[in-house]
Design a protein around this motif. Structure first.
Motif, PDB file in Angstrom:
ATOM      1  N   ALA A  36       0.827  -1.211   0.000  1.00  0.00           N
ATOM      2  CA  ALA A  36       0.000   0.000   0.000  1.00  0.00           C
ATOM      3  C   ALA A  36       0.862   1.263   0.000  1.00  0.00           C
ATOM      4  O   ALA A  36       0.472   2.281  -0.591  1.00  0.00           O
ATOM      5  CB  ALA A  36      -0.934  -0.003   1.208  1.00  0.00           C
ATOM      6  N   ALA A  37       2.024   1.206   0.630  1.00  0.00           N
ATOM      7  CA  ALA A  37       2.914   2.372   0.671  1.00  0.00           C
ATOM      8  C   ALA A  37       3.443   2.711  -0.714  1.00  0.00           C
ATOM      9  O   ALA A  37       3.843   3.848  -0.961  1.00  0.00           O
ATOM     10  CB  ALA A  37       4.063   2.119   1.637  1.00  0.00           C
ATOM     11  N   LEU A  48       5.090   7.181   3.875  1.00  0.00           N
ATOM     12  CA  LEU A  48       6.342   7.261   4.627  1.00  0.00           C
ATOM     13  C   LEU A  48       6.296   6.392   5.882  1.00  0.00           C
ATOM     14  O   LEU A  48       7.221   5.633   6.149  1.00  0.00           O
ATOM     15  CB  LEU A  48       6.648   8.718   4.987  1.00  0.00           C
ATOM     16  CG  LEU A  48       6.923   9.641   3.801  1.00  0.00           C
ATOM     17  CD1 LEU A  48       7.077  11.083   4.282  1.00  0.00           C
ATOM     18  CD2 LEU A  48       8.137   9.194   3.024  1.00  0.00           C
ATOM     19  N   LEU A  49       5.199   6.504   6.644  1.00  0.00           N
ATOM     20  CA  LEU A  49       5.064   5.684   7.843  1.00  0.00           C
ATOM     21  C   LEU A  49       4.968   4.206   7.466  1.00  0.00           C
ATOM     22  O   LEU A  49       5.616   3.360   8.083  1.00  0.00           O
ATOM     23  CB  LEU A  49       3.834   6.091   8.654  1.00  0.00           C
ATOM     24  CG  LEU A  49       3.602   5.260   9.914  1.00  0.00           C
ATOM     25  CD1 LEU A  49       4.748   5.448  10.909  1.00  0.00           C
ATOM     26  CD2 LEU A  49       2.275   5.605  10.550  1.00  0.00           C
ATOM     27  N   GLY A  50       4.193   3.892   6.439  1.00  0.00           N
ATOM     28  CA  GLY A  50       4.028   2.506   6.005  1.00  0.00           C
ATOM     29  C   GLY A  50       5.341   1.868   5.588  1.00  0.00           C
ATOM     30  O   GLY A  50       5.631   0.729   5.952  1.00  0.00           O
ATOM     31  N   LEU A  51       6.138   2.604   4.809  1.00  0.00           N
ATOM     32  CA  LEU A  51       7.442   2.072   4.386  1.00  0.00           C
ATOM     33  C   LEU A  51       8.348   1.833   5.593  1.00  0.00           C
ATOM     34  O   LEU A  51       9.011   0.795   5.684  1.00  0.00           O
ATOM     35  CB  LEU A  51       8.114   3.023   3.400  1.00  0.00           C
ATOM     36  CG  LEU A  51       7.539   3.039   1.993  1.00  0.00           C
ATOM     37  CD1 LEU A  51       8.179   4.163   1.174  1.00  0.00           C
ATOM     38  CD2 LEU A  51       7.738   1.708   1.307  1.00  0.00           C
ATOM     39  N   ALA A  52       8.371   2.785   6.516  1.00  0.00           N
ATOM     40  CA  ALA A  52       9.234   2.642   7.698  1.00  0.00           C
ATOM     41  C   ALA A  52       8.798   1.461   8.561  1.00  0.00           C
ATOM     42  O   ALA A  52       9.631   0.642   8.967  1.00  0.00           O
ATOM     43  CB  ALA A  52       9.220   3.941   8.511  1.00  0.00           C
ATOM     44  N   VAL A  53       7.503   1.362   8.823  1.00  0.00           N
ATOM     45  CA  VAL A  53       7.001   0.295   9.683  1.00  0.00           C
ATOM     46  C   VAL A  53       7.187  -1.069   9.020  1.00  0.00           C
ATOM     47  O   VAL A  53       7.651  -2.025   9.655  1.00  0.00           O
ATOM     48  CB  VAL A  53       5.518   0.531  10.045  1.00  0.00           C
ATOM     49  CG1 VAL A  53       4.898  -0.689  10.689  1.00  0.00           C
ATOM     50  CG2 VAL A  53       5.385   1.735  10.953  1.00  0.00           C
TER      51      VAL A  53
END
Length: 141
Positions: A36-37, A48-53
């Motif tokens: 989804a990211a 950004l949050l999705g990729l990091a998490v």
């Protein structure tokens, strides 16, 4: 007393099965958040949050190493689920549903043991070659 034992075992098996389902859903959701990211329908902050998490959840490197008693598993038990929960809330529902289905389908595909064996052999060859180079370097020095 004999009647309590089978019920205890059944409860234990039920707990283990519930933990397996939870672990599968975390892996599936981490993969879905990763997908989804990269989707253009996802807002930038969620990307950004999705990729990091997702990168942290799928990475073998932890913020707190697992060998540290108690604290080592806190990131896996608290930070990853909390980060996934927040990322999922930021991603549009339809996008998340689409990518959850894709992640679940990918998780259900068979795994190639031949490919896994080939990757292990390649890493082993690099390790042996690196060890030989290191040994030669140490003998010359």
């Amino acid at each position: 007393m004999g009647e309590d034992r089978p019920r205890g075992k059944a409860e234990g098996r039920a707990l283990i099965e519930a933990l397996r389902r939870w672990a599968f859903s975390l892996r599936r959701d981490a993969h879905a958040v990763w997908l989804a990211a990269r989707d253009p329908r996802t807002p930038l902050a969620a990307k950004l949050l999705g990729l990091a998490v997702a990168a942290y959840a799928l990475s073998p490197i932890d913020l707190i190493p697992d060998f540290i008693p108690v604290l080592g598993y806190l990131d896996d038990l608290i930070l990853v689920p909390l980060g996934l929960w927040l990322a999922i809330r930021m991603i549009p529902e339809q996008v998340m549903d689409d990518h959850r289905a894709a992640a679940e389908a990918a998780a259900r595909r068979p795994v190639s043991k031949v490919a896994a064996g080939a990757v292990i052999l390649i890493w082993l060859a690099f390790a042996v070659g690196g060890g030989m180079l290191l040994a030669r370097h140490l003998r010359l020095g």
